[in-house]
Design a protein around this motif. Structure first.
Motif, PDB file in Angstrom:
ATOM      1  N   ASP A 185      -6.808   9.898   5.343  1.00 30.55           N
ATOM      2  CA  ASP A 185      -6.150   8.592   5.483  1.00 30.55           C
ATOM      3  C   ASP A 185      -6.423   7.924   6.828  1.00 30.55           C
ATOM      4  O   ASP A 185      -6.593   6.706   6.899  1.00 30.55           O
ATOM      5  CB  ASP A 185      -4.640   8.759   5.281  1.00 30.55           C
TER       6      ASP A 185
ATOM      7  N   THR B   9     -13.040  10.686   3.268  1.00 28.13           N
ATOM      8  CA  THR B   9     -12.138  10.179   2.231  1.00 28.13           C
ATOM      9  C   THR B   9     -12.543  10.550   0.815  1.00 28.13           C
ATOM     10  O   THR B   9     -11.703  10.551  -0.090  1.00 28.13           O
ATOM     11  CB  THR B   9     -12.044   8.647   2.300  1.00 28.13           C
TER      12      THR B   9
ATOM     13  N   SER C  83      -2.593   2.162  -4.395  1.00 27.43           N
ATOM     14  CA  SER C  83      -2.096   3.514  -4.134  1.00 27.43           C
ATOM     15  C   SER C  83      -3.233   4.363  -3.586  1.00 27.43           C
ATOM     16  O   SER C  83      -4.379   4.263  -4.031  1.00 27.43           O
ATOM     17  CB  SER C  83      -1.512   4.150  -5.396  1.00 27.43           C
ATOM     18  N   VAL C  84      -2.891   5.176  -2.582  1.00 25.00           N
ATOM     19  CA  VAL C  84      -3.855   6.027  -1.887  1.00 25.00           C
ATOM     20  C   VAL C  84      -3.335   7.448  -1.998  1.00 25.00           C
ATOM     21  O   VAL C  84      -2.341   7.813  -1.361  1.00 25.00           O
ATOM     22  CB  VAL C  84      -3.990   5.613  -0.408  1.00 25.00           C
ATOM     23  N   ASN C  85      -3.969   8.270  -2.829  1.00 26.63           N
ATOM     24  CA  ASN C  85      -3.405   9.584  -3.122  1.00 26.63           C
ATOM     25  C   ASN C  85      -4.494  10.486  -3.693  1.00 26.63           C
ATOM     26  O   ASN C  85      -5.385  10.010  -4.400  1.00 26.63           O
ATOM     27  CB  ASN C  85      -2.268   9.440  -4.149  1.00 26.63           C
TER      28      ASN C  85
ATOM     29  N   ILE D 207       0.863  -1.182   0.000  1.00 28.83           N
ATOM     30  CA  ILE D 207       0.000   0.000   0.000  1.00 28.83           C
ATOM     31  C   ILE D 207       0.898   1.230   0.000  1.00 28.83           C
ATOM     32  O   ILE D 207       1.772   1.368   0.863  1.00 28.83           O
ATOM     33  CB  ILE D 207      -0.941   0.010   1.214  1.00 28.83           C
TER      34      ILE D 207
ATOM     35  N   ALA E 177       0.774   5.150   0.297  1.00 27.04           N
ATOM     36  CA  ALA E 177      -0.157   6.199   0.734  1.00 27.04           C
ATOM     37  C   ALA E 177       0.562   7.543   0.813  1.00 27.04           C
ATOM     38  O   ALA E 177       1.600   7.664   1.460  1.00 27.04           O
ATOM     39  CB  ALA E 177      -0.743   5.842   2.102  1.00 27.04           C
TER      40      ALA E 177
ATOM     41  N   TRP F 275       4.761   5.223   2.899  1.00 27.12           N
ATOM     42  CA  TRP F 275       4.164   6.551   2.901  1.00 27.12           C
ATOM     43  C   TRP F 275       5.249   7.618   2.877  1.00 27.12           C
ATOM     44  O   TRP F 275       6.419   7.357   3.128  1.00 27.12           O
ATOM     45  CB  TRP F 275       3.246   6.749   4.105  1.00 27.12           C
TER      46      TRP F 275
ATOM     47  N   VAL G   1       3.203  -1.196   4.156  1.00 26.07           N
ATOM     48  CA  VAL G   1       2.619   0.118   3.910  1.00 26.07           C
ATOM     49  C   VAL G   1       3.752   1.128   3.791  1.00 26.07           C
ATOM     50  O   VAL G   1       4.572   1.276   4.708  1.00 26.07           O
ATOM     51  CB  VAL G   1       1.644   0.551   5.027  1.00 26.07           C
TER      52      VAL G   1
ATOM     53  N   VAL H  49      -2.012   3.478  10.885  1.00 28.97           N
ATOM     54  CA  VAL H  49      -1.348   2.569   9.944  1.00 28.97           C
ATOM     55  C   VAL H  49      -0.661   1.433  10.702  1.00 28.97           C
ATOM     56  O   VAL H  49      -0.738   0.263  10.310  1.00 28.97           O
ATOM     57  CB  VAL H  49      -0.333   3.340   9.076  1.00 28.97           C
TER      58      VAL H  49
ATOM     59  N   LEU I 111       1.169  11.830   4.177  1.00 28.17           N
ATOM     60  CA  LEU I 111       0.661  11.415   5.487  1.00 28.17           C
ATOM     61  C   LEU I 111       1.264  12.218   6.628  1.00 28.17           C
ATOM     62  O   LEU I 111       0.664  12.297   7.701  1.00 28.17           O
ATOM     63  CB  LEU I 111       0.940   9.918   5.729  1.00 28.17           C
TER      64      LEU I 111
END
Length: 757
Positions: free
Chosen positions: A293, A342, A254-256, A225, A227, A366, A364, A383, A370
């Motif tokens: 997040d 989110t 991907s978290v963006n 992951i 982020a 980042w 994870v 996290v 974050l």
């Protein structure tokens, strides 16, 4: 042949915009790397230099801190690494004649791009009080000036010693030793502005403020992951590790808030397949609203708890503390609140959950997305909760991976560059050197700026970096620096901080990573620590840019002798002659560095111990990994406003501007752009191509304005906007910081838009 620097600043207020790209690297990256290398170094010097980057017998890239594997490619660098090396190894020179032709007022009106393009500084220069130009000065006189100002202070705590991440282990160790022998813990560093939130959260939860994974863990993960991170621009060599993980079957989420080309498809320039087709990296893109997040990971944790057999109950029972309180808090997570925080839909979260539950080994990763919010520390704690639930710390192929931005920023902290040092470190330092270090805490970056502003600090010395451009609240910071009695910058090249000075100022030119370092004891090398706790040697291979340059360890050693005088029993002269003597002392002060000189002789170096990774030993206050249960937070957005994140273009590294394009986002010829979702832009009356002023809003009521930004309709998350720093640092209030870590909250700035004046 290398080209000459630009005579004038290029026009930057009319950027051109084309379509964003959907892949990274490939032939364009190779071509751009070679073009920049030729312009700065010429072809022969470029080959001589680039083939030594990140090699076991070469020098560590002065760019990012991403690690190298045991087996190295012939070309072990990325496009931005090539740019960083080219700018340092440039044939362009800044001599005393340059300073005679350019008063400080002229330098202050230039862009960071123009300043950086002028080349390497060749001699120490001094700006006397009341003067408008720097002038050449001898090293002896420079150290006398610093000693005069430090000696005139009412307290050692009126001095600030800042460190950039590029500083070597040896120089960093000497600087903190000098500062503490002088009598202060005022040792702010660039970590205060980036991964301080990571260190704060990880130290509390797992007992070590560093990542717990190796490259091999990434290669063998089932799920990665990513982020709040854009590896395609900020850590391009990471894409190779992700490609290898994908080839072994890993999934990537991907978290963006922004889609990023590097995570869509990576065209590896090291392979024919990579150049022609590339590898799709993302399996799932969660386009999250800025600052959402913590809410996302809290809901995932609730869903894991509700899934029979999903929790690693043996690991939780044997290695963790605080599970019951955490589980009770997680049970309160609410779907509606999470989707609001989110901006995601329920289907996307459920798809992510299915991938999480299918993974036995999860990493994870980042970065600043974050770490630079008010609630960054509880976000990273969440996290950690997420990983602890399924036993994903201390297991091969799993763990926490905060991706550090600058090549030795982690090593500098290991060496003691910290305003809040552990008592055990100070005890060891005092025992080794027979000094008495101060025990009260010093200033971090934000507190140092306040102290300069308020007259509580009067001397500022920076070991590298571009402090003025890197820090928040530009107008406040610049006024604070001008309030100092003396500002000193140890630098290789010009930057904005040299034009924003105290009553007196010095620029002390130093060797770069690419330069040979020969002292009275013979040829020297320095060491660095990468983002995964690997320590290795760095040896430059080029003749220095000028015979007048000193190395960073030599500068600190001579400064210490000038300031502390013969009363100091520390062997500063010996340290300057032979860096092995510094490493001998490090080996007796810093845990994990035992037999330093013998171990660093091994090609590729050695890995520092890490209890959670190595043996599931957690050196926390409870002796276990700690679950935490902070309330869920996310930024609230007033009507008619957007939430702005600051970010880099593809043509910059931190505050160093290599060019005026952002190839992956389709921006050319300028940096004053603001990326806004088309629907948000329509609602706010912002036409694509129109110009606007950005005005930030914060509880102090002060108007902070960044004028003249071109609006670019771009697929950001709804309610969010993005623009480059340092141009937008002016919008970040000095006192808007993360709880616990005090890191500037540069990724969640509430802004309104006003017509450009």
């Amino acid at each position: 042949m290398a080209s000459k620097p630009p005579a004038g600043d290029p026009v930057q207020d009319a950027p051109r915009v084309g379509p964003a790209q959907h892949s990274a690297a490939g032939l364009p990256a190779v071509a751009h790397s070679l073009r920049v290398a030729r312009q700065q170094m010429g072809l022969r010097r470029a080959a001589q230099t680039l083939l030594k980057v990140n090699q076991k017998d070469g020098f560590d890239c002065p760019g990012c801190a991403w690690p190298e594997g045991d087996k190295r490619h012939t070309a072990e660098f990325c496009e931005n690494g090539a740019k960083a090396v080219a700018e340092e190894a440039t044939l362009r020179r800044v001599t005393p004649d340059f300073f005679a032709a350019h008063p400080v007022s002229d330098l202050a009106g230039r862009s960071g791009y123009w300043l950086g393009q002028q080349g390497r500084i060749t001699q120490p220069v001094y700006l006397p009080e009341g003067a408008d130009r720097y002038e050449a000065v001898t090293w002896e006189r420079a150290f006398e000036i610093i000693a005069e100002e430090l000696g005139a202070l009412a307290s050692p705590d009126e001095a600030v010693f800042y460190t950039s991440g590029r500083t070597s282990n040896e120089a960093a160790f000497l600087l903190q030793l000098f500062a503490r022998e002088f009598g202060t813990n005022n040792l702010p560093d660039c970590s205060n502005m980036c991964h301080e939130s990571s260190g704060s959260a990880l130290t509390e939860t797992i007992g070590v403020g560093k990542g717990s994974v190796s490259l091999e863990d990434l290669h063998h993960a089932d799920l990665i992951i990513i982020a709040g991170q854009n590896p395609g621009t900020n850590h391009p060599r990471m894409l190779s590790a992700l490609e290898q993980a994908k080839s072994a079957g890993a999934k990537i989420i991907s978290v963006n808030p922004l889609p990023e080309a590097g995570l869509e498809r990576f065209k590896n320039p090291q392979t024919p397949h990579g150049m022609l087709k590339g590898t799709a990296l993302n399996d799932l893109f969660l386009q999250i609203r800025i600052g959402g997040d913590q809410a996302l990971f809290r809901l995932l944790n609730k869903l894991i708890l509700e899934t029979e057999g999903a929790v690693d109950e043996t690991f939780v029972a044997e290695h963790t503390h605080g599970y019951e309180e955490f589980a009770a808090a997680a049970a309160e997570a609410d779907w509606d609140e999470t989707l609001t925080a989110t901006g995601l839909d329920r289907t996307a979260v459920e798809e992510a959950l299915a991938m999480v539950l299918a993974s036995q080994r999860t990493v994870v990763c980042w970065a600043m997305g974050l770490t630079q919010h008010k609630h960054s520390v509880p976000t990273i704690r969440e996290v950690v909760n997420f990983l602890l639930l399924r036993g994903n710390i201390g297991r091969p192929g799993a763990g926490v991976c905060p991706v550090r931005g600058h090549s030795n920023v982690q090593g500098d902290r290991t060496m003691g560059i910290f305003e809040r040092p552990a008592p055990a470190f100070l005890d060891a330092l005092d025992k080794e050197f027979r000094i008495t270090s101060p025990r009260h805490h010093g200033y971090d970056v934000v507190r140092a700026i306040r102290a300069l502003r308020d007259g509580d600090a009067k001397v500022f010395l920076a070991m590298g970096g571009n402090f003025v451009a890197a820090t928040p609240d530009t107008d406040v910071t610049e006024a604070a620096m001008r309030n100092a009695r003396l500002t000193v910058h140890v630098s290789t090249k010009l930057n904005r901080s040299h034009a924003v000075t105290g009553a007196r100022a010095l620029i002390l030119p130093t060797l770069g990573r690419t330069d040979k370092d020969v002292q009275a004891g013979g040829k020297q090398f320095v060491t660095v620590e990468d983002s995964m706790s690997k320590v290795h040697a760095s040896r430059g291979n080029l003749t220095p840019a000028s015979p007048h340059l000193l190395s960073e360890p030599a500068i600190v050693a001579r400064l210490a002798r000038a300031v502390l005088g013969p009363e100091s029993a520390t062997p500063w002269e010996e340290f300057e002659k032979d860096y092995a003597t510094i490493r001998d002392r490090i080996s007796r002060v810093v845990p994990g560095f035992e037999n330093f000189n013998a171990r660093i002789a091994h090609p590729g170096g050695f890995t520092l111990p890490h209890g959670p990774r190595d043996s599931r030993r957690f050196p926390t206050t409870t002796g276990r990994a700690n679950f935490t249960a902070a309330p869920v937070e996310f930024p609230e957005l007033p009507e008619g406003r957007l939430l702005l994140q600051t970010l880099r273009s593809h043509d910059q590294y931190n505050t160093t501007i290599y060019g005026l394009d952002d190839r992956y986002r389709g921006i050319k010829g300028g940096r004053r752009v603001v990326l806004v979702h088309p629907d948000d832009a329509t609602a706010l009356g912002l036409a694509d191509g129109s110009y606007t002023d950005l005005v930030s809003e914060w509880k102090d009521g002060v108007e902070r304005r960044a004028p003249g930004f071109r609006v670019v309709h771009y697929p950001t998350a709804r309610g969010c906007a993005a623009a480059y720093y340092p141009e937008t640092n002016v919008l970040v209030p000095l006192d808007s910081t993360a709880d616990t870590s005090n890191t500037p909250a540069s990724k969640s700035v509430v802004v309104r838009f006003e017509p450009a004046g």
